[in-house]
Design a protein around this motif. Structure first.
Motif, PDB file in Angstrom:
ATOM      1  N   LEU A 177       0.732  -1.078   0.076  1.00  0.00           N
ATOM      2  CA  LEU A 177       0.097   0.055  -0.055  1.00  0.00           C
ATOM      3  C   LEU A 177       0.820   1.338  -0.026  1.00  0.00           C
ATOM      4  N   ILE A 178       0.315   2.288  -0.322  1.00  0.00           N
ATOM      5  CA  ILE A 178       0.885   3.627  -0.513  1.00  0.00           C
ATOM      6  C   ILE A 178       0.336   4.745   0.592  1.00  0.00           C
ATOM      7  N   VAL A 179       1.128   5.155   1.352  1.00  0.00           N
ATOM      8  CA  VAL A 179       0.693   6.425   2.113  1.00  0.00           C
ATOM      9  C   VAL A 179       1.280   7.765   1.752  1.00  0.00           C
ATOM     10  N   ILE A 180       0.373   8.688   1.581  1.00  0.00           N
ATOM     11  CA  ILE A 180       0.617   9.995   1.541  1.00  0.00           C
ATOM     12  C   ILE A 180      -0.031  11.198   2.289  1.00  0.00           C
ATOM     13  N   ARG A 397     -13.569  12.491  -0.669  1.00  0.00           N
ATOM     14  CA  ARG A 397     -13.110  12.566  -1.992  1.00  0.00           C
ATOM     15  C   ARG A 397     -12.427  14.037  -1.918  1.00  0.00           C
ATOM     16  N   MET A 398     -11.650  14.506  -2.935  1.00  0.00           N
ATOM     17  CA  MET A 398     -11.104  15.761  -2.912  1.00  0.00           C
ATOM     18  C   MET A 398     -11.399  16.200  -4.462  1.00  0.00           C
ATOM     19  N   GLY A 399     -11.762  17.683  -4.723  1.00  0.00           N
ATOM     20  CA  GLY A 399     -12.047  17.995  -6.010  1.00  0.00           C
ATOM     21  C   GLY A 399     -10.922  18.136  -6.810  1.00  0.00           C
ATOM     22  N   GLY A 400      -9.551  18.435  -6.192  1.00  0.00           N
ATOM     23  CA  GLY A 400      -8.256  18.752  -6.882  1.00  0.00           C
ATOM     24  C   GLY A 400      -7.695  17.422  -7.434  1.00  0.00           C
ATOM     25  N   SER A 401      -6.520  17.607  -8.012  1.00  0.00           N
ATOM     26  CA  SER A 401      -5.864  16.699  -8.801  1.00  0.00           C
ATOM     27  C   SER A 401      -4.425  16.423  -8.280  1.00  0.00           C
ATOM     28  N   VAL A 402      -4.149  15.412  -8.278  1.00  0.00           N
ATOM     29  CA  VAL A 402      -2.705  14.867  -7.662  1.00  0.00           C
ATOM     30  C   VAL A 402      -2.135  13.962  -8.721  1.00  0.00           C
ATOM     31  N   PRO A 403      -1.713  14.327  -9.875  1.00  0.00           N
ATOM     32  CA  PRO A 403      -1.564  13.482 -11.041  1.00  0.00           C
ATOM     33  C   PRO A 403      -0.561  12.120 -10.739  1.00  0.00           C
ATOM     34  N   ILE A 404       0.439  12.461  -9.725  1.00  0.00           N
ATOM     35  CA  ILE A 404       1.146  11.107  -9.607  1.00  0.00           C
ATOM     36  C   ILE A 404       0.393  10.058  -8.783  1.00  0.00           C
ATOM     37  N   VAL A 405      -0.481  10.529  -7.910  1.00  0.00           N
ATOM     38  CA  VAL A 405      -1.169   9.415  -7.113  1.00  0.00           C
ATOM     39  C   VAL A 405      -1.901   8.632  -8.076  1.00  0.00           C
ATOM     40  N   ALA A 406      -2.366   9.000  -9.181  1.00  0.00           N
ATOM     41  CA  ALA A 406      -3.039   8.084 -10.295  1.00  0.00           C
ATOM     42  C   ALA A 406      -1.964   7.067 -10.953  1.00  0.00           C
ATOM     43  N   VAL A 407      -0.854   7.761 -11.084  1.00  0.00           N
ATOM     44  CA  VAL A 407       0.388   7.170 -11.495  1.00  0.00           C
ATOM     45  C   VAL A 407       0.824   5.780 -10.671  1.00  0.00           C
ATOM     46  N   PHE A 408       0.894   6.093  -9.540  1.00  0.00           N
ATOM     47  CA  PHE A 408       1.009   4.988  -8.328  1.00  0.00           C
ATOM     48  C   PHE A 408      -0.094   3.866  -8.500  1.00  0.00           C
ATOM     49  N   ASP A 409      -1.154   4.439  -8.541  1.00  0.00           N
ATOM     50  CA  ASP A 409      -2.458   3.517  -8.699  1.00  0.00           C
ATOM     51  C   ASP A 409      -2.239   2.640  -9.902  1.00  0.00           C
ATOM     52  N   GLN A 410      -1.834   3.441 -11.110  1.00  0.00           N
ATOM     53  CA  GLN A 410      -1.970   2.388 -12.552  1.00  0.00           C
ATOM     54  C   GLN A 410      -0.769   1.719 -12.435  1.00  0.00           C
ATOM     55  N   LEU A 414      -1.503  -0.380  -6.480  1.00  0.00           N
ATOM     56  CA  LEU A 414      -1.622  -0.463  -5.015  1.00  0.00           C
ATOM     57  C   LEU A 414      -2.918   0.357  -4.506  1.00  0.00           C
ATOM     58  N   PRO A 415      -3.295   0.027  -3.353  1.00  0.00           N
ATOM     59  CA  PRO A 415      -4.286   1.202  -2.537  1.00  0.00           C
ATOM     60  C   PRO A 415      -3.407   2.132  -1.929  1.00  0.00           C
ATOM     61  N   VAL A 416      -4.153   3.542  -2.364  1.00  0.00           N
ATOM     62  CA  VAL A 416      -3.516   4.599  -1.781  1.00  0.00           C
ATOM     63  C   VAL A 416      -4.303   5.075  -0.732  1.00  0.00           C
ATOM     64  N   VAL A 417      -3.529   5.705   0.186  1.00  0.00           N
ATOM     65  CA  VAL A 417      -4.053   5.993   1.726  1.00  0.00           C
ATOM     66  C   VAL A 417      -3.647   7.408   1.812  1.00  0.00           C
ATOM     67  N   LEU A 418      -4.558   8.589   1.306  1.00  0.00           N
ATOM     68  CA  LEU A 418      -4.346   9.911   1.701  1.00  0.00           C
ATOM     69  C   LEU A 418      -4.615  10.357   2.889  1.00  0.00           C
ATOM     70  N   MET A 419      -3.675  10.353   4.002  1.00  0.00           N
ATOM     71  CA  MET A 419      -4.004  10.599   5.266  1.00  0.00           C
ATOM     72  C   MET A 419      -3.162  11.892   5.701  1.00  0.00           C
ATOM     73  N   GLY A 420      -3.767  13.118   5.505  1.00  0.00           N
ATOM     74  CA  GLY A 420      -3.065  14.237   5.664  1.00  0.00           C
ATOM     75  C   GLY A 420      -3.502  15.087   6.864  1.00  0.00           C
ATOM     76  N   PHE A 421      -2.650  16.105   7.431  1.00  0.00           N
ATOM     77  CA  PHE A 421      -2.978  16.795   8.529  1.00  0.00           C
ATOM     78  C   PHE A 421      -2.786  18.225   8.535  1.00  0.00           C
ATOM     79  N   GLY A 422      -2.817  18.726   7.189  1.00  0.00           N
ATOM     80  CA  GLY A 422      -3.096  20.177   6.975  1.00  0.00           C
ATOM     81  C   GLY A 422      -4.367  20.590   7.122  1.00  0.00           C
ATOM     82  N   LEU A 423      -4.657  21.942   6.912  1.00  0.00           N
ATOM     83  CA  LEU A 423      -5.832  22.775   7.319  1.00  0.00           C
ATOM     84  C   LEU A 423      -5.897  23.459   6.084  1.00  0.00           C
TER      85      LEU A 423
END
Length: 458
Positions: A177-180, A397-410, A414-423
């Protein structure tokens, strides 16, 4: 994991960790400006050394066709899953400099917030993963999972070389899995796991009329005006309610389950507050979808800018020779950027007014991404947040785009877990970027717990 022991460790080492993070933030690793190429390398080398000091192995600065990536691993948890952690050490430019209350690369703490470029996006959040690993290795002598880090220096310029690196190094990056941590929470004290991002397709439309600007009195009414022509094209894209009129635009859009829509509704999104914060009187968009759904699960087509003719002070009676517009579409899972651009091209050709030539240029593209929100890796992240924040985790979900996430997925599958801590209030990409240290403190504990949660994933 003994939560009290790890909690005490982070309390005991808090000031030391903050001083280290400040040293990282002092490096002006701006990827978009060539004069900072040396600082980019310095940032990569600093991170490599920090990983090595944390107890990670094989810590290296690796070359790409652009800025380098930093890799490190620890692979001694036999029979346990492997977690791949992604982050980026590059940052956005800082202008306008005069709007910063303190220098962008001179970190300051005010009101329990750390102010500096990169504090939230993404040096601070990436640094937390390194420190969580360090803490577990110092306390336990081992990790509950195998772990790999891949941290790039080009995210803020669209990750132009990382997809090729990932494709060429699939074995090195092999994981479960991938964590971001490069996303945000729902709000103060309201953790969120993001499991879907929209993709992106962008074009520029250039409309050419006469060979040069003409006097509007002498030629107006007899020669097609490129500004009128481009407005006609742009107006044809959507109806009055925002429904996109490009043939076939929606045909690949996946339906969202009633269960997911119920989860969105349970978030208790405050539309009136959102309108007030945005300074608008009414929201806009497709009937039958909420504000959240329009920005998370529905595709869009937006005009980002129009140029042409005279825009200076006063008036100039000119019929301009050319006009242009930039268009971007946010895409949802199962839509393909190349297919959407082809449909845009066909639509423009069919709606092109007479008397002008039209040139269409592709630019930004990125695939949408989705990990099922009930995936065990996603749900495990929710449990880790809840243990530390003591509130229910939102799955978003999020309205924006992070193209590299889709690259990792494809590419890695692997499942991608986006667990952020920003506001969202932390001014990333803007003057006075900052990171709430409450989330720095709690985030370290969440990440540490998640490594134990991940150890039990099948």
């Amino acid at each position: 994991m003994n939560a009290q022991v790890i909690d005490q460790y982070f309390k005991d080492h808090r000031e030391e960790h903050l001083e280290e993070l400040k040293a990282f933030l002092r490096i002006p690793s701006i990827s978009s400006l060539s004069e900072h190429k040396g600082d980019i390398r310095k940032g990569a080398e600093w991170l490599r050394d920090a990983m090595q000091n944390a107890g990670l192995e094989n810590a290296k600065v690796l070359e790409t066709e652009g800025h380098p990536v930093v890799y490190a691993d620890w692979l001694h948890a036999e029979g346990k899953p492997t977690v791949l952690v992604y982050g980026h050490y590059d940052v956005q430019p800082v202008d306008p400099l005069n709007l910063w209350e303190t220098p962008p690369f001179d970190p300051h703490v005010r009101d329990n917030k750390l102010y500096a470029r990169g504090a939230s996006d993404d040096k601070g959040q990436t640094f937390m993963h390194v420190k969580a690993v360090e803490a577990l290795l110092k306390l336990n002598g081992e990790l509950p999972v195998n772990i790999k880090f891949i941290v790039e220096g080009e995210e803020e310029i669209g990750s132009p070389t990382l997809p090729k690196y990932v494709e060429q190094n699939k074995e090195q990056l092999k994981a479960d899995l991938i964590v971001i941590s490069d996303t945000g929470m729902q709000g103060p004290g309201r953790p969120a796991v993001c499991y879907g991002l929209r993709g992106l397709a962008g074009i520029q439309i250039d409309v050419k009329g006469p060979k040069g600007d003409l006097h509007s009195g002498l030629y107006g009414g007899a020669v097609q005006n490129p500004l009128h022509a481009i407005v006609e094209i742009l107006q044809s894209f959507r109806d009055k309610e925002g429904v996109i009129q490009v043939e076939g635009f929606y045909e690949d859009v996946l339906d969202v389950s009633d269960e997911e829509r119920a989860e969105f509704a349970a978030l208790e999104f405050d539309l009136e507050k959102e309108k007030q914060d945005l300074g608008i009187t009414e929201d806009f968009g497709e009937k039958g979808y909420s504000f959240v759904e329009r920005t998370w699960i529905r595709p869009t087509l937006e005009i980002n800018g129009i140029t042409g003719g005279f825009s200076g002070e006063g008036i100039k009676t000119v019929l301009p020779a050319e006009a242009s517009a930039k268009i971007t579409c946010r895409l949802v899972p199962n839509q393909d950027p190349d297919d959407i651009v082809a449909k845009l091209r066909a639509h423009i050709e069919a709606n092109k007014p007479k008397g002008v030539t039209v040139k269409i240029t592709d630019f930004d593209k990125g695939q949408p991404f989705l990990t099922p929100y009930d995936h065990p890796a996603i749900q495990a992240a929710g449990r880790s947040y809840e243990k530390v924040y003591n509130v229910k985790t939102a799955f978003t979900r999020m309205g924006g785009s992070v193209p590299i996430v889709a690259v990792f997925d494809q590419v890695l599958g692997l499942p991608v877990v986006l667990m952020g801590f920003g506001l969202s209030s932390e001014n990333f990409h803007a003057p006075n970027e900052h990171f709430h240290l409450e989330n720095f403190d709690k985030g370290l504990r969440v990440i540490s717990d998640y490594l134990f949660e991940a150890a039990d994933l099948k």
